[in-house]
Design a protein around this motif. Structure first.
Motif, PDB file in Angstrom:
ATOM      1  N   TRP A   1       0.480  -1.217   0.362  1.00  0.00           N
ATOM      2  CA  TRP A   1      -0.038  -0.371  -0.061  1.00  0.00           C
ATOM      3  C   TRP A   1       1.083   1.131  -0.161  1.00  0.00           C
ATOM      4  CZ3 TRP A   1       1.021   2.525   4.786  1.00  0.00           C
ATOM      5  CH2 TRP A   1       1.628   2.381   5.162  1.00  0.00           C
ATOM      6  N   PHE A   2       0.101   2.549   0.024  1.00  0.00           N
ATOM      7  CA  PHE A   2       0.822   3.300  -0.086  1.00  0.00           C
ATOM      8  C   PHE A   2       0.555   4.334   0.217  1.00  0.00           C
ATOM      9  CE2 PHE A   2      -0.727   4.767  -4.642  1.00  0.00           C
ATOM     10  CZ  PHE A   2      -0.320   6.058  -4.494  1.00  0.00           C
ATOM     11  N   ALA A   3       0.283   6.063   0.829  1.00  0.00           N
ATOM     12  CA  ALA A   3       0.211   7.406   1.635  1.00  0.00           C
ATOM     13  C   ALA A   3       0.587   8.441   1.112  1.00  0.00           C
ATOM     14  CB  ALA A   3      -0.166   6.858   2.548  1.00  0.00           C
ATOM     15  N   LEU A   4       0.272   9.373   1.121  1.00  0.00           N
ATOM     16  CA  LEU A   4       0.932  10.593   1.160  1.00  0.00           C
ATOM     17  C   LEU A   4       1.119  11.189   2.078  1.00  0.00           C
ATOM     18  CD1 LEU A   4       1.158  11.967  -1.418  1.00  0.00           C
ATOM     19  CD2 LEU A   4      -0.828  13.652  -0.563  1.00  0.00           C
ATOM     20  N   MET A   5       2.334  11.442   2.621  1.00  0.00           N
ATOM     21  CA  MET A   5       3.152  11.784   3.890  1.00  0.00           C
ATOM     22  C   MET A   5       3.296  13.425   3.942  1.00  0.00           C
ATOM     23  SD  MET A   5       2.271   8.611   5.586  1.00  0.00           S
ATOM     24  CE  MET A   5       3.705   8.627   6.980  1.00  0.00           C
ATOM     25  N   ALA A   6       3.839  14.026   5.099  1.00  0.00           N
ATOM     26  CA  ALA A   6       4.667  15.262   4.506  1.00  0.00           C
ATOM     27  C   ALA A   6       5.953  14.896   5.899  1.00  0.00           C
ATOM     28  CB  ALA A   6       3.490  16.838   5.239  1.00  0.00           C
ATOM     29  N   PRO A   7       6.445  16.133   5.830  1.00  0.00           N
ATOM     30  CA  PRO A   7       7.671  16.481   7.031  1.00  0.00           C
ATOM     31  C   PRO A   7       6.394  16.866   8.277  1.00  0.00           C
ATOM     32  CG  PRO A   7       8.550  17.566   5.007  1.00  0.00           C
ATOM     33  CD  PRO A   7       6.456  16.807   4.556  1.00  0.00           C
ATOM     34  N   ALA A   8       7.520  16.179   9.575  1.00  0.00           N
ATOM     35  CA  ALA A   8       6.968  16.451  10.649  1.00  0.00           C
ATOM     36  C   ALA A   8       6.996  17.562  11.043  1.00  0.00           C
ATOM     37  CB  ALA A   8       7.547  15.211  11.531  1.00  0.00           C
ATOM     38  N   GLY A   9       5.712  18.264  11.591  1.00  0.00           N
ATOM     39  CA  GLY A   9       5.694  19.543  11.665  1.00  0.00           C
ATOM     40  C   GLY A   9       4.821  20.050  11.228  1.00  0.00           C
ATOM     41  N   THR A  10       4.271  19.058   9.805  1.00  0.00           N
ATOM     42  CA  THR A  10       3.091  20.384   8.234  1.00  0.00           C
ATOM     43  C   THR A  10       2.461  20.374   9.668  1.00  0.00           C
ATOM     44  OG1 THR A  10       4.429  19.224   7.173  1.00  0.00           O
ATOM     45  CG2 THR A  10       2.613  20.180   6.629  1.00  0.00           C
ATOM     46  N   PRO A  11       1.475  21.978   9.239  1.00  0.00           N
ATOM     47  CA  PRO A  11       0.396  22.132  10.133  1.00  0.00           C
ATOM     48  C   PRO A  11      -0.599  21.419  10.138  1.00  0.00           C
ATOM     49  CG  PRO A  11       1.872  24.352   9.157  1.00  0.00           C
ATOM     50  CD  PRO A  11       2.355  22.849   8.641  1.00  0.00           C
ATOM     51  N   ASP A  12      -1.508  20.640  10.556  1.00  0.00           N
ATOM     52  CA  ASP A  12      -2.490  19.625  10.834  1.00  0.00           C
ATOM     53  C   ASP A  12      -3.421  20.566   9.266  1.00  0.00           C
ATOM     54  OD1 ASP A  12      -1.658  17.994  12.161  1.00  0.00           O
ATOM     55  OD2 ASP A  12      -2.783  19.168  14.381  1.00  0.00           O
ATOM     56  N   ALA A  13      -3.802  22.167   9.513  1.00  0.00           N
ATOM     57  CA  ALA A  13      -4.490  22.480   8.697  1.00  0.00           C
ATOM     58  C   ALA A  13      -4.643  22.616   7.485  1.00  0.00           C
ATOM     59  CB  ALA A  13      -4.857  23.544   9.427  1.00  0.00           C
ATOM     60  N   ILE A  14      -3.277  22.600   7.124  1.00  0.00           N
ATOM     61  CA  ILE A  14      -2.509  22.373   5.808  1.00  0.00           C
ATOM     62  C   ILE A  14      -2.731  20.513   5.182  1.00  0.00           C
ATOM     63  CG2 ILE A  14      -0.397  21.348   4.244  1.00  0.00           C
ATOM     64  CD1 ILE A  14       0.119  24.458   5.986  1.00  0.00           C
ATOM     65  N   CYS A  15      -2.693  19.832   6.256  1.00  0.00           N
ATOM     66  CA  CYS A  15      -2.438  18.507   5.767  1.00  0.00           C
ATOM     67  C   CYS A  15      -4.446  17.768   5.408  1.00  0.00           C
ATOM     68  CB  CYS A  15      -2.286  17.291   7.311  1.00  0.00           C
ATOM     69  SG  CYS A  15      -0.313  17.453   7.477  1.00  0.00           S
ATOM     70  N   ARG A  16      -4.667  18.302   6.375  1.00  0.00           N
ATOM     71  CA  ARG A  16      -6.022  18.530   6.522  1.00  0.00           C
ATOM     72  C   ARG A  16      -7.232  18.674   4.794  1.00  0.00           C
ATOM     73  NH1 ARG A  16      -6.801  19.898  11.529  1.00  0.00           N
ATOM     74  NH2 ARG A  16      -8.023  21.470  10.718  1.00  0.00           N
ATOM     75  N   GLN A  17      -6.686  19.472   4.648  1.00  0.00           N
ATOM     76  CA  GLN A  17      -6.526  20.467   3.233  1.00  0.00           C
ATOM     77  C   GLN A  17      -5.969  19.542   1.824  1.00  0.00           C
ATOM     78  OE1 GLN A  17      -5.922  24.663   2.708  1.00  0.00           O
ATOM     79  NE2 GLN A  17      -6.149  24.745  -0.126  1.00  0.00           N
ATOM     80  N   ILE A  18      -5.071  18.950   1.714  1.00  0.00           N
ATOM     81  CA  ILE A  18      -4.603  18.378   0.889  1.00  0.00           C
ATOM     82  C   ILE A  18      -5.123  16.323   1.548  1.00  0.00           C
ATOM     83  CG2 ILE A  18      -2.497  16.834   0.974  1.00  0.00           C
ATOM     84  CD1 ILE A  18      -1.167  19.266   1.448  1.00  0.00           C
ATOM     85  N   ALA A  19      -5.573  16.359   2.399  1.00  0.00           N
ATOM     86  CA  ALA A  19      -5.912  15.533   2.462  1.00  0.00           C
ATOM     87  C   ALA A  19      -7.690  15.156   1.619  1.00  0.00           C
ATOM     88  CB  ALA A  19      -6.305  14.646   3.835  1.00  0.00           C
ATOM     89  N   SER A  20      -8.468  16.481   1.606  1.00  0.00           N
ATOM     90  CA  SER A  20      -8.939  16.933   1.414  1.00  0.00           C
ATOM     91  C   SER A  20      -9.356  16.643  -0.678  1.00  0.00           C
ATOM     92  CB  SER A  20     -10.379  17.747   1.497  1.00  0.00           C
ATOM     93  OG  SER A  20     -11.019  17.831   0.950  1.00  0.00           O
ATOM     94  N   ALA A  21      -8.512  17.127  -0.742  1.00  0.00           N
ATOM     95  CA  ALA A  21      -8.061  17.041  -2.195  1.00  0.00           C
ATOM     96  C   ALA A  21      -7.422  16.274  -2.819  1.00  0.00           C
ATOM     97  CB  ALA A  21      -6.538  18.160  -2.231  1.00  0.00           C
ATOM     98  N   VAL A  22      -6.890  14.675  -1.387  1.00  0.00           N
ATOM     99  CA  VAL A  22      -6.772  13.391  -2.798  1.00  0.00           C
ATOM    100  C   VAL A  22      -7.927  12.585  -2.130  1.00  0.00           C
ATOM    101  CG1 VAL A  22      -6.620  10.924  -1.947  1.00  0.00           C
ATOM    102  CG2 VAL A  22      -4.216  13.631  -0.965  1.00  0.00           C
ATOM    103  N   ASP A  23      -9.546  12.745  -1.860  1.00  0.00           N
ATOM    104  CA  ASP A  23     -11.017  12.480  -1.558  1.00  0.00           C
ATOM    105  C   ASP A  23     -11.133  12.460  -3.790  1.00  0.00           C
ATOM    106  OD1 ASP A  23     -10.243  10.887   0.812  1.00  0.00           O
ATOM    107  OD2 ASP A  23     -10.883  12.291   1.749  1.00  0.00           O
ATOM    108  N   LYS A  24     -11.272  14.047  -3.280  1.00  0.00           N
ATOM    109  CA  LYS A  24     -11.895  14.580  -4.201  1.00  0.00           C
ATOM    110  C   LYS A  24     -11.007  14.020  -5.794  1.00  0.00           C
ATOM    111  CE  LYS A  24     -13.124  18.496  -2.401  1.00  0.00           C
ATOM    112  NZ  LYS A  24     -13.267  20.168  -2.252  1.00  0.00           N
ATOM    113  N   ALA A  25      -9.360  13.703  -5.741  1.00  0.00           N
ATOM    114  CA  ALA A  25      -8.834  13.634  -6.632  1.00  0.00           C
ATOM    115  C   ALA A  25      -9.399  11.779  -7.516  1.00  0.00           C
ATOM    116  CB  ALA A  25      -7.654  13.413  -6.511  1.00  0.00           C
TER     117      ALA A  25
END
Length: 320
Positions: A248-272
């Motif tokens: 399996w694979f997942a999208l990851m960000a560097p440690a310390g990336t703000p939660d709000a930004i991670c949530r926005q990208i996650a929402s975009a992944v769902d739409k994509a």
């Protein structure tokens, strides 16, 4: 004046729910780069490129994909781990990068806590396949044959998830499954189809043509669930309980990336990944959609990290 302008921007962001970057600008304001650790044509690369145009549309900025091959994905992982945690540098992280590599390459500087999870993307269909030299045409038959004599199995390399799956099968079946490691999947598949090795554990995406042509026979899908592309082929765990490792694979960000930004990208992944034509293409590639949020990624990665670490230490597995 500047303070009023900033406060107005902050109020607008609060109203829209969009996060602010370090400079106070709404995210994203520039292109986003996704690093992959494997070459073009690999399952994670194909899926990442498939969803890139949809991510562009959802986020409003270009998505740049850069494959940095080498060290089983560790080079790409290390680059992302050291990147600025602002959401503009992401990793297309396979389960081997997160669960296996930290044990095989302890001095790489890359560990589970080097990243924060954004979202699971898809599984990577790994399949146990039989070549012309296989002693049977079912996984049960192959394992039974291995209890009577040596049966060779090929993988793309020592320490890969495919190797760990093979070793789990060997231990649980109490048979003589003999590992033949290769440097990559292409050479292994060549030997498999020519009868130099009996069975192999391969990624479905690059091997699908040979499977459809009947040159390789799928015996079982690695992990706990069947693939939509191979609905009549059992999961390995159905045949040998406890052999749960898959791909399996997942999208990851560097440690310390703000939660709000991670949530926005996650929402975009769902739409994509939501459009029916995208779902159909994923199934064709043997990559079923994985759903869930950051917690799902954490649970997957931690479970595989613990299981892989135990096998690697106990069997003294080293990368070749």
């Amino acid at each position: 004046m500047q303070r009023r302008t900033f406060m107005a921007g902050l109020a607008a962001t609060a109203a829209t729910g969009l996060p602010l970057g370090a400079s106070g600008e709404t995210f994203p304001t520039q292109s986003i780069k996704i690093y992959g650790g494997f070459g073009p044509g690999s399952s994670s690369d194909v899926v990442t490129r498939l969803m890139a145009p949809q991510l562009h549309q959802a986020l409003g900025q270009p998505i740049v994909i850069d494959n940095i091959q080498g060290a089983a994905g560790n080079i790409a992982a290390a680059m992302v781990a050291k990147a600025r945690p602002d959401g503009y540098t992401l990793l297309s992280a396979t389960n081997s990068m997160l669960g296996t590599n930290p044990h095989l390459f302890p001095n790489s500087g890359v560990q589970l806590d080097s990243f924060v999870p954004i979202a699971p993307v898809t599984n990577i269909g790994l399949v146990v396949v039989a070549g012309p030299a296989a002693p049977a045409q079912t996984l049960e038959g192959v394992l039974e044959a291995s209890r009577r004599g040596r049966v060779t199995y090929g993988t793309p390399g020592a320490g890969t998830p495919m190797h760990l799956i093979g070793e789990m099968l060997r231990e649980r079946s109490k048979g003589d499954l003999s590992h033949i490691p290769y440097k990559g999947g292409s050479a292994m598949v060549t030997d498999l189809t020519s009868g130099q090795v009996a069975i192999g554990i391969v990624a479905y995406t690059p091997a699908s043509g040979l499977i459809k042509a009947g040159q390789l026979k799928p015996l079982a899908v690695c992990g706990t669930s069947r693939l939509a592309a191979l609905p009549n082929v059992p999961a390995v765990a159905e045949v040998v309980p406890g052999v749960t490792i898959g791909g399996w694979f997942a999208l990851m960000a560097p440690a310390g990336t703000p939660d709000a930004i991670c949530r926005q990208i996650a929402s975009a992944v769902d739409k994509a990944l939501a459009p029916p034509h995208i779902q159909a293409q994923l199934i064709e590639m043997g990559c079923d959609r994985l759903k869930g949020g950051p917690d799902a990624v954490r649970q997957l990665a931690k479970a595989e990290y613990d299981l892989s670490g135990d096998l690697i230490r106990r069997l003294n597995i080293r990368p070749v």
